[in-house]
Design an enzyme around this catalytic site. Structure first.
Site, mmCIF file in Angstrom:
data_model
loop_
_atom_site.group_PDB
_atom_site.id
_atom_site.type_symbol
_atom_site.label_atom_id
_atom_site.label_comp_id
_atom_site.label_asym_id
_atom_site.label_seq_id
_atom_site.Cartn_x
_atom_site.Cartn_y
_atom_site.Cartn_z
ATOM 1 N N TYR A 1 0.823 -1.206 0.000
ATOM 2 C CA TYR A 1 0.000 0.000 0.000
ATOM 3 C C TYR A 1 0.859 1.259 0.000
ATOM 4 O O TYR A 1 0.534 2.238 -0.684
ATOM 5 C CB TYR A 1 -0.952 -0.013 1.201
ATOM 6 C CG TYR A 1 -1.898 -1.194 1.205
ATOM 7 C CD1 TYR A 1 -2.466 -1.648 0.019
ATOM 8 C CD2 TYR A 1 -2.217 -1.869 2.380
ATOM 9 C CE1 TYR A 1 -3.328 -2.736 0.011
ATOM 10 C CE2 TYR A 1 -3.080 -2.949 2.381
ATOM 11 C CZ TYR A 1 -3.632 -3.384 1.195
ATOM 12 O OH TYR A 1 -4.475 -4.463 1.189
ATOM 13 N N ARG A 2 1.951 1.259 0.746
ATOM 14 C CA ARG A 2 2.847 2.410 0.731
ATOM 15 C C ARG A 2 3.468 2.583 -0.654
ATOM 16 O O ARG A 2 3.595 3.701 -1.153
ATOM 17 C CB ARG A 2 3.941 2.243 1.784
ATOM 18 C CG ARG A 2 3.455 2.317 3.218
ATOM 19 C CD ARG A 2 2.682 3.586 3.502
ATOM 20 N NE ARG A 2 2.575 3.852 4.933
ATOM 21 C CZ ARG A 2 1.653 4.601 5.485
ATOM 22 N NH1 ARG A 2 0.696 5.149 4.735
ATOM 23 N NH2 ARG A 2 1.638 4.816 6.785
#
Length: 202
Positions: free
Chosen positions: A160-161
């Site tokens: 997600y990052r």
């Protein structure tokens, strides 16, 4: 169809496709999350109900034998949905900044509800391929998701990052789960693979 790493192919799923593979998809979910096998029976009605919501979309990663290696789905969020109301509650508890986020981010978002890859084929880019397939044609300004807090970061957090998701709400307690969760979000569309995301507000 979209080519993906790990010898898999990523395809779109219709609600009928999911219904035909529901037990297989839920088994991937249970194994990826480390839940007990009985969770399959508990979650089945919820996944069926989700697939009937307006704007629902799903993607699947299929192995060379056409078995299911990964699953992702979501739908536009709306007032009255359980997740919407839970996140709104958490944001409103954060004062003026939280209220502003509730008025903007929750006004127009796609909820990335589920994204799971079979544990024995994780780490080869299937999660990112599924996310990109699912979010390839955005009809909403933002995408939001929730994931358990983790220290050190899990593969999900790293994904997600890498895709540019930033913090919307941290250490939130949903009423159905004692664990702390993070709500992450970003604007849509996603940048093409290999393009750095410019961090900013969700």
């Amino acid at each position: 169809m979209t080519a993906a790493p790990a010898r898999a192919t990523v395809v779109d799923l219709t609600p009928d496709d999911l219904a035909a593979r529901l037990d297989e998809a839920l088994t991937v979910y249970v194994h990826a999350m480390g839940y007990p096998p009985g969770t399959v029976r508990q979650r089945r009605p919820m996944w069926v109900e989700h697939s009937r919501r307006p704007g629902w979309h799903a993607a699947a990663a299929l192995g060379p034998d056409r078995s299911l290696w990964g699953i992702a789905y979501g739908y536009p969020g709306a007032r009255g949905q359980w997740w919407f109301e839970e996140v709104r509650r958490g944001l409103l508890a954060g004062g003026a900044a939280g209220r502003e986020l509730a008025d903007t981010v929750l006004d127009d978002y796609f909820e990335l509800t589920e994204l799971h890859v079979r544990p024995d084929v994780q780490g080869d880019g299937l999660g990112e391929a599924l996310a990109r397939r699912l979010l390839a044609h955005p009809a909403n300004r933002h995408v939001l998701l929730s994931t358990p807090e983790a220290d050190p970061p899990t593969r999900a957090w790293s994904l997600y990052r890498r895709l540019g998701f930033t913090d919307v709400l941290r250490h939130h307690r949903f009423t159905s789960d004692p664990r702390p969760f993070a709500v992450l979000g970003r604007t849509l569309p996603l940048e093409p693979p290999g393009t750095p995301h410019r961090p900013g507000r969700a």
